[in-house]
Scaffold this motif. Structure first.
Motif, PDB file in Angstrom:
ATOM      1  N   GLY A  84     -88.228  -7.092  30.921  1.00  0.00           N
ATOM      2  CA  GLY A  84     -88.163  -8.311  31.708  1.00  0.00           C
ATOM      3  C   GLY A  84     -86.964  -8.423  32.620  1.00  0.00           C
ATOM      4  O   GLY A  84     -86.955  -9.242  33.534  1.00  0.00           O
ATOM      5  N   TRP A  85     -85.923  -7.606  32.385  1.00  0.00           N
ATOM      6  CA  TRP A  85     -84.692  -7.731  33.129  1.00  0.00           C
ATOM      7  C   TRP A  85     -84.624  -6.722  34.268  1.00  0.00           C
ATOM      8  O   TRP A  85     -85.594  -6.077  34.614  1.00  0.00           O
ATOM      9  N   HIS A  86     -83.453  -6.584  34.809  1.00  0.00           N
ATOM     10  CA  HIS A  86     -83.198  -5.563  35.827  1.00  0.00           C
ATOM     11  C   HIS A  86     -81.714  -5.240  35.797  1.00  0.00           C
ATOM     12  O   HIS A  86     -81.018  -5.616  34.835  1.00  0.00           O
ATOM     13  N   SER A  87     -81.213  -4.544  36.794  1.00  0.00           N
ATOM     14  CA  SER A  87     -79.859  -3.999  36.751  1.00  0.00           C
ATOM     15  C   SER A  87     -78.768  -5.055  36.617  1.00  0.00           C
ATOM     16  O   SER A  87     -77.653  -4.757  36.181  1.00  0.00           O
ATOM     17  N   GLN A  88     -79.072  -6.292  36.954  1.00  0.00           N
ATOM     18  CA  GLN A  88     -78.089  -7.369  36.886  1.00  0.00           C
ATOM     19  C   GLN A  88     -77.467  -7.502  35.498  1.00  0.00           C
ATOM     20  O   GLN A  88     -76.293  -7.845  35.364  1.00  0.00           O
ATOM     21  N   GLN A  89     -78.231  -7.223  34.450  1.00  0.00           N
ATOM     22  CA  GLN A  89     -77.775  -7.519  33.104  1.00  0.00           C
ATOM     23  C   GLN A  89     -76.532  -6.732  32.690  1.00  0.00           C
ATOM     24  O   GLN A  89     -75.836  -7.109  31.758  1.00  0.00           O
ATOM     25  N   PHE A  90     -76.228  -5.644  33.392  1.00  0.00           N
ATOM     26  CA  PHE A  90     -75.124  -4.783  32.983  1.00  0.00           C
ATOM     27  C   PHE A  90     -73.826  -5.044  33.739  1.00  0.00           C
ATOM     28  O   PHE A  90     -72.880  -4.255  33.629  1.00  0.00           O
ATOM     29  N   LEU A  91     -73.755  -6.129  34.494  1.00  0.00           N
ATOM     30  CA  LEU A  91     -72.582  -6.370  35.345  1.00  0.00           C
ATOM     31  C   LEU A  91     -71.269  -6.253  34.573  1.00  0.00           C
ATOM     32  O   LEU A  91     -70.384  -5.488  34.947  1.00  0.00           O
ATOM     33  N   SER A  92     -71.118  -7.011  33.504  1.00  0.00           N
ATOM     34  CA  SER A  92     -69.831  -7.047  32.803  1.00  0.00           C
ATOM     35  C   SER A  92     -69.508  -5.707  32.160  1.00  0.00           C
ATOM     36  O   SER A  92     -68.363  -5.232  32.239  1.00  0.00           O
ATOM     37  N   LEU A  93     -70.485  -5.075  31.537  1.00  0.00           N
ATOM     38  CA  LEU A  93     -70.234  -3.800  30.867  1.00  0.00           C
ATOM     39  C   LEU A  93     -69.962  -2.686  31.878  1.00  0.00           C
ATOM     40  O   LEU A  93     -69.042  -1.874  31.702  1.00  0.00           O
ATOM     41  N   ALA A  94     -70.745  -2.641  32.948  1.00  0.00           N
ATOM     42  CA  ALA A  94     -70.550  -1.607  33.971  1.00  0.00           C
ATOM     43  C   ALA A  94     -69.209  -1.772  34.664  1.00  0.00           C
ATOM     44  O   ALA A  94     -68.523  -0.778  34.957  1.00  0.00           O
ATOM     45  N   ASN A  95     -68.833  -3.014  34.942  1.00  0.00           N
ATOM     46  CA  ASN A  95     -67.526  -3.270  35.543  1.00  0.00           C
ATOM     47  C   ASN A  95     -66.409  -2.739  34.656  1.00  0.00           C
ATOM     48  O   ASN A  95     -65.463  -2.106  35.124  1.00  0.00           O
ATOM     49  N   TYR A  96     -66.509  -3.023  33.367  1.00  0.00           N
ATOM     50  CA  TYR A  96     -65.481  -2.573  32.433  1.00  0.00           C
ATOM     51  C   TYR A  96     -65.371  -1.049  32.424  1.00  0.00           C
ATOM     52  O   TYR A  96     -64.273  -0.493  32.531  1.00  0.00           O
ATOM     53  N   VAL A  97     -66.508  -0.373  32.286  1.00  0.00           N
ATOM     54  CA  VAL A  97     -66.503   1.086  32.181  1.00  0.00           C
ATOM     55  C   VAL A  97     -65.920   1.728  33.441  1.00  0.00           C
ATOM     56  O   VAL A  97     -65.117   2.656  33.367  1.00  0.00           O
ATOM     57  N   SER A  98     -66.321   1.217  34.601  1.00  0.00           N
ATOM     58  CA  SER A  98     -65.844   1.825  35.846  1.00  0.00           C
ATOM     59  C   SER A  98     -64.382   1.504  36.107  1.00  0.00           C
ATOM     60  O   SER A  98     -63.601   2.384  36.495  1.00  0.00           O
ATOM     61  N   LYS A  99     -63.966   0.256  35.885  1.00  0.00           N
ATOM     62  CA  LYS A  99     -62.588  -0.135  36.177  1.00  0.00           C
ATOM     63  C   LYS A  99     -61.589   0.493  35.213  1.00  0.00           C
ATOM     64  O   LYS A  99     -60.416   0.678  35.558  1.00  0.00           O
ATOM     65  N   GLN A 100     -62.056   0.825  34.008  1.00  0.00           N
ATOM     66  CA  GLN A 100     -61.196   1.499  33.043  1.00  0.00           C
ATOM     67  C   GLN A 100     -61.121   3.005  33.302  1.00  0.00           C
ATOM     68  O   GLN A 100     -60.410   3.724  32.602  1.00  0.00           O
ATOM     69  N   GLY A 101     -61.884   3.475  34.280  1.00  0.00           N
ATOM     70  CA  GLY A 101     -61.866   4.889  34.605  1.00  0.00           C
ATOM     71  C   GLY A 101     -62.572   5.754  33.580  1.00  0.00           C
ATOM     72  O   GLY A 101     -62.311   6.962  33.488  1.00  0.00           O
ATOM     73  N   LEU A 102     -63.487   5.152  32.820  1.00  0.00           N
ATOM     74  CA  LEU A 102     -64.207   5.891  31.780  1.00  0.00           C
ATOM     75  C   LEU A 102     -65.372   6.682  32.359  1.00  0.00           C
ATOM     76  O   LEU A 102     -65.685   7.778  31.904  1.00  0.00           O
ATOM     77  N   ALA A 103     -66.039   6.101  33.345  1.00  0.00           N
ATOM     78  CA  ALA A 103     -67.183   6.730  33.999  1.00  0.00           C
ATOM     79  C   ALA A 103     -67.578   5.883  35.196  1.00  0.00           C
ATOM     80  O   ALA A 103     -67.300   4.678  35.233  1.00  0.00           O
ATOM     81  N   GLN A 104     -68.199   6.503  36.178  1.00  0.00           N
ATOM     82  CA  GLN A 104     -68.890   5.698  37.180  1.00  0.00           C
ATOM     83  C   GLN A 104     -70.226   5.299  36.564  1.00  0.00           C
ATOM     84  O   GLN A 104     -70.774   6.008  35.712  1.00  0.00           O
ATOM     85  N   VAL A 105     -70.737   4.160  36.979  1.00  0.00           N
ATOM     86  CA  VAL A 105     -71.947   3.632  36.355  1.00  0.00           C
ATOM     87  C   VAL A 105     -73.013   3.389  37.415  1.00  0.00           C
ATOM     88  O   VAL A 105     -72.730   2.817  38.477  1.00  0.00           O
ATOM     89  N   TYR A 106     -74.227   3.821  37.098  1.00  0.00           N
ATOM     90  CA  TYR A 106     -75.397   3.539  37.918  1.00  0.00           C
ATOM     91  C   TYR A 106     -76.382   2.725  37.076  1.00  0.00           C
ATOM     92  O   TYR A 106     -76.682   3.100  35.933  1.00  0.00           O
ATOM     93  N   THR A 107     -76.876   1.622  37.651  1.00  0.00           N
ATOM     94  CA  THR A 107     -77.831   0.772  36.931  1.00  0.00           C
ATOM     95  C   THR A 107     -79.087   0.597  37.790  1.00  0.00           C
ATOM     96  O   THR A 107     -79.115  -0.219  38.707  1.00  0.00           O
ATOM     97  N   PRO A 108     -80.136   1.361  37.518  1.00  0.00           N
ATOM     98  CA  PRO A 108     -81.355   1.248  38.326  1.00  0.00           C
ATOM     99  C   PRO A 108     -82.207   0.047  37.945  1.00  0.00           C
ATOM    100  O   PRO A 108     -82.198  -0.408  36.792  1.00  0.00           O
TER     101      PRO A 108
END
Length: 322
Positions: A84-108
């Motif tokens: 039912g969802w889409h890529s929006q749901q990962f905003l907070s987690l993806a932001n954290y992972v990328s800003k911490q330099g852990l990984a770049q994140v792609y959310t299709p």
């Protein structure tokens, strides 16, 4: 001649049963559990900082949407959204992972989902999600040839990650991370009707599966499941009805075999307050088929495992060790 008549009668009975199940089926709604048992309010956060949608071209020339959270890390985390969802749901987690330099994140936005899909709630054939994800990974590898690719997913997205791992493309991922994954409707990890939010047309699914078993796919576009999403979370981008072929594409073909195919590092994270899953069953079930690291977060819900801060240090430590 007698044998042919018997066979013909058997076929007609088989088709008659399948047709009856398909025609008369109604969604199975639990009287004891409902969508209000899932804390969807945790998803009511500020999404104004969402990255703009970008598009990649799938093998059928369809433009499919995704969001990108850049990082200089040599790892790429792909996160697959749930039902039912889409890529929006990962905003907070993806932001954290990328800003911490852990990984770049792609959310299709998986085919049939998002703000403007070609056909909401439907795909062209069973297994198209896997082909789309393989095309998406190929695009990422073209841009970042030396990156390690981790495939992750939440809920049904986790089930899709398991299906992908067990298919022809599964070896293309370097690791897998599953957030409260939906493994299968009858797996010991799954509560009835996913806690009440999912309302399957059980009879129709059985009937269509019977037809699929003899190679008949004419009716795979029929509705197989619907979802009870609270009104405050609806903005027109939600997908509340799935066709049989889309719903089937989300789940593992055979979860025992698909899990057995995972030889890469595998992390499963879930919360002990999950409303849809029996989370204490993840470790014994999955470890029967493959090596897995299971982390259970105290008092975290099904949606909290995506948006809550508790998941962040667990993912940080695991990604750092890859």
């Amino acid at each position: 001649m007698i044998i042919l008549k018997i066979l013909l009668i058997a076929v007609l009975i088989y088709l008659g049963i399948a047709a009856t199940l398909i025609i008369v089926s109604k969604p199975k709604i639990s009287a004891e559990q409902g969508a209000d048992n899932i804390n969807f309010n945790e998803m009511l956060i500020d999404y104004n900082s969402l990255p703009e949608l970008q598009y990649y071209q799938a093998r059928d020339n369809t433009a499919l949407a995704y969001r990108h959270y850049p990082s200089r890390a040599n790892k790429t985390l792909i996160l697959l959204h749930g039902s039912g969802w889409h890529s929006q749901q990962f905003l907070s987690l993806a932001n954290y992972v990328s800003k911490q330099g852990l990984a770049q994140v792609y959310t299709p936005d998986l085919r049939g989902h998002g703000h403007d899909p070609k056909r909401r709630g439907d795909v062209d054939y069973i297994g198209q999600f896997e082909d789309d994800l393989a095309d998406f990974m190929a695009m990422i590898k073209t841009r970042h040839p030396d990156t390690k690719v981790i495939v992750g997913g939440h809920s049904s997205g986790g089930g899709l990650a398991i299906r992908f791992a067990g298919g022809q493309y599964g070896g293309q991922a370097d690791a897998y991370v599953l957030l409260a994954p939906f493994i299968y409707y009858n797996a010991p990890t799954t509560k009835p009707n996913a806690g009440g939010w999912a309302q399957p047309y059980t009879g129709r699914i059985v009937g269509l599966t019977m037809l699929n078993n003899i190679g008949v796919h004419w009716f795979d576009s029929l509705t197989a499941i619907q979802f009870n999403l609270p009104e405050p979370l609806r903005n027109g981008s939600e997908t509340l009805v799935y066709s049989y072929r889309l719903n089937t594409s989300f789940a593992p073909r055979d979860y025992q075999q698909d899990l057995s195919s995972i030889n890469q590092p595998l992390l499963v994270i879930a919360g002990t307050a999950d409303e849809t899953m029996y989370v204490d069953q993840y470790q014994p079930l999955i470890s029967e088929y493959t090596k897995v690291d299971v982390k259970l977060l105290p008092d975290v819900t099904h949606m909290g495992v995506v948006v809550g801060p508790e998941v962040q240090p667990v993912l940080r430590d695991w990604l750092g060790k890859l």
